[in-house]
Design an enzyme around this catalytic site. Structure first.
Site, PDB file in Angstrom:
ATOM      1  N   SER A  87      58.990  56.718  -3.151  1.00 50.66           N
ATOM      2  CA  SER A  87      60.211  57.243  -2.535  1.00 50.66           C
ATOM      3  C   SER A  87      61.105  57.890  -3.586  1.00 50.66           C
ATOM      4  O   SER A  87      60.680  58.803  -4.276  1.00 50.66           O
ATOM      5  CB  SER A  87      60.920  56.116  -1.772  1.00 50.66           C
ATOM      6  OG  SER A  87      62.002  56.622  -1.014  1.00 50.66           O
ATOM      7  N   HIS A 191      62.522  58.016   5.460  1.00 46.83           N
ATOM      8  CA  HIS A 191      61.185  58.589   5.653  1.00 46.83           C
ATOM      9  C   HIS A 191      60.789  58.673   7.125  1.00 46.83           C
ATOM     10  O   HIS A 191      59.628  58.455   7.478  1.00 46.83           O
ATOM     11  CB  HIS A 191      60.141  57.812   4.830  1.00 46.83           C
ATOM     12  CG  HIS A 191      60.472  57.791   3.377  1.00 46.83           C
ATOM     13  ND1 HIS A 191      60.404  58.916   2.594  1.00 46.83           N
ATOM     14  CD2 HIS A 191      60.943  56.802   2.572  1.00 46.83           C
ATOM     15  CE1 HIS A 191      60.798  58.620   1.363  1.00 46.83           C
ATOM     16  NE2 HIS A 191      61.139  57.349   1.324  1.00 46.83           N
TER      17      HIS A 191
END
Length: 305
Positions: A87, A191
């Site tokens: 991430s 996400h």
């Protein structure tokens, strides 16, 4: 082959930056970054409580700053065969690979954190880790509840994301075969499509960058592929905020590349934990404090001989 990895949001804990700021020159570097992005990183990394550093706009720059500080202590990057980040850790990885300067990485992550925080404020959303169970069964169950498998981390861990109601439904009705569901201390459904508004802000920020091509293998968490151009790295950094993280595929690529050691940047522990289960027998070092640098240096030395 030695791989360097950088953790994502949720790895931060109160005061974790304190010992790193005691290293020569570290406090001055962090002060300069803080001035440049308008955020007191030293304060948040040393004195702020868990709720304050859970704020996406704070957590993300803090994690990248910590990663860059710890990376600087590892010496020449020539010892590493590949780099990857989970991430927001991909921004740290991009800086280490020479795609972005430290200053550009901090500026970009500041925009990312603010954009994702604003997107998260639109709807009450969250994330929860599903531990155990067949991945296909877990994913189908999440989709039935309207959740997104936002992080497919491998080693029996999939992170679901969606509205707080959807996350609560998952906690009450875990997938068949799963051992447990653990709510994560994050401030939104990262996400997923909930983060789409942040993509436009990052596209604008990316247009001001002049990325270089990676100086070592850069493994993207979009699909586990090795990315060879700086432009492609930045494009993936923009899109990843609204797309799932495939850390399982990254670890598969590490194995295919012949990984023989892993070092996780500060605040380390999460990714080396996954690697111990998915890449059994591969030595790893998690940089939690500067006390771990000696072990990391030994692993680097083995791969530099």
């Amino acid at each position: 082959m030695l791989v360097l990895v950088a953790p994502g949001q949720g790895a931060q804990t109160p005061g974790f930056l304190t010992p790193w700021l005691e290293l020569p020159g570290a406090a001055d570097r962090v002060a300069g970054w803080s001035d440049a992005i308008g955020l007191d990183l030293a304060h948040y990394g040393t004195k702020a409580d868990a709720d304050e550093i859970r704020d996406t706009a704070v957590a993300q720059p803090l994690l990248v700053a910590a990663g860059l500080l710890s990376a600087a202590e590892l010496g020449a990057r020539t010892a590493f065969g590949a780099v990857a980040g989970h991430s927001v850790g991909e921004i740290t990885a991009a800086a280490y690979a020479g795609v972005l300067s430290d200053a550009d990485a901090l500026s970009f992550v500041r925009t990312r954190g603010l954009g994702m925080a604003d997107a998260a404020a639109v709807t009450a959303t969250g994330m929860a880790a599903v531990l155990g169970g067949d991945p296909d069964v877990v994913v189908k169950h999440l989709e039935k509840l309207g959740l997104t498998p936002a992080n497919i981390n491998g080693a029996g861990q999939i992170v679901a994301a969606g509205t707080m109601e959807q996350v609560a439904a998952l906690e009450a009705d875990k997938p068949e075969g799963a051992m447990k569901v653990v709510a994560l201390k994050v401030a939104g459904a990262f996400h997923t499509h909930h983060m789409a508004p942040a993509v436009a802000r990052l596209e604008e920020a990316a247009s001001a960058l002049s990325p270089a091509d990676p100086a070592l293998k850069y493994v993207s968490n979009k699909d586990g592929q090795v990315v060879t151009t700086g432009a492609d790295v930045v494009a993936r950094l923009v899109g990843q905020v609204a797309n799932p993280v495939r850390w399982d595929l990254c670890m598969e690529t590490f194995a295919e590349l012949g990984v023989t050691g892993i070092i996780e940047l500060s605040p380390g522990g999460t990714l080396t934990g996954l690697a111990k289960r998915a890449l059994k027998g591969v030595p790893s070092v998690a940089l939690k404090t500067p006390d771990d640098l000696e072990k990391a240096a030994a692993l680097v030395a083995e791969h530099s001989a």
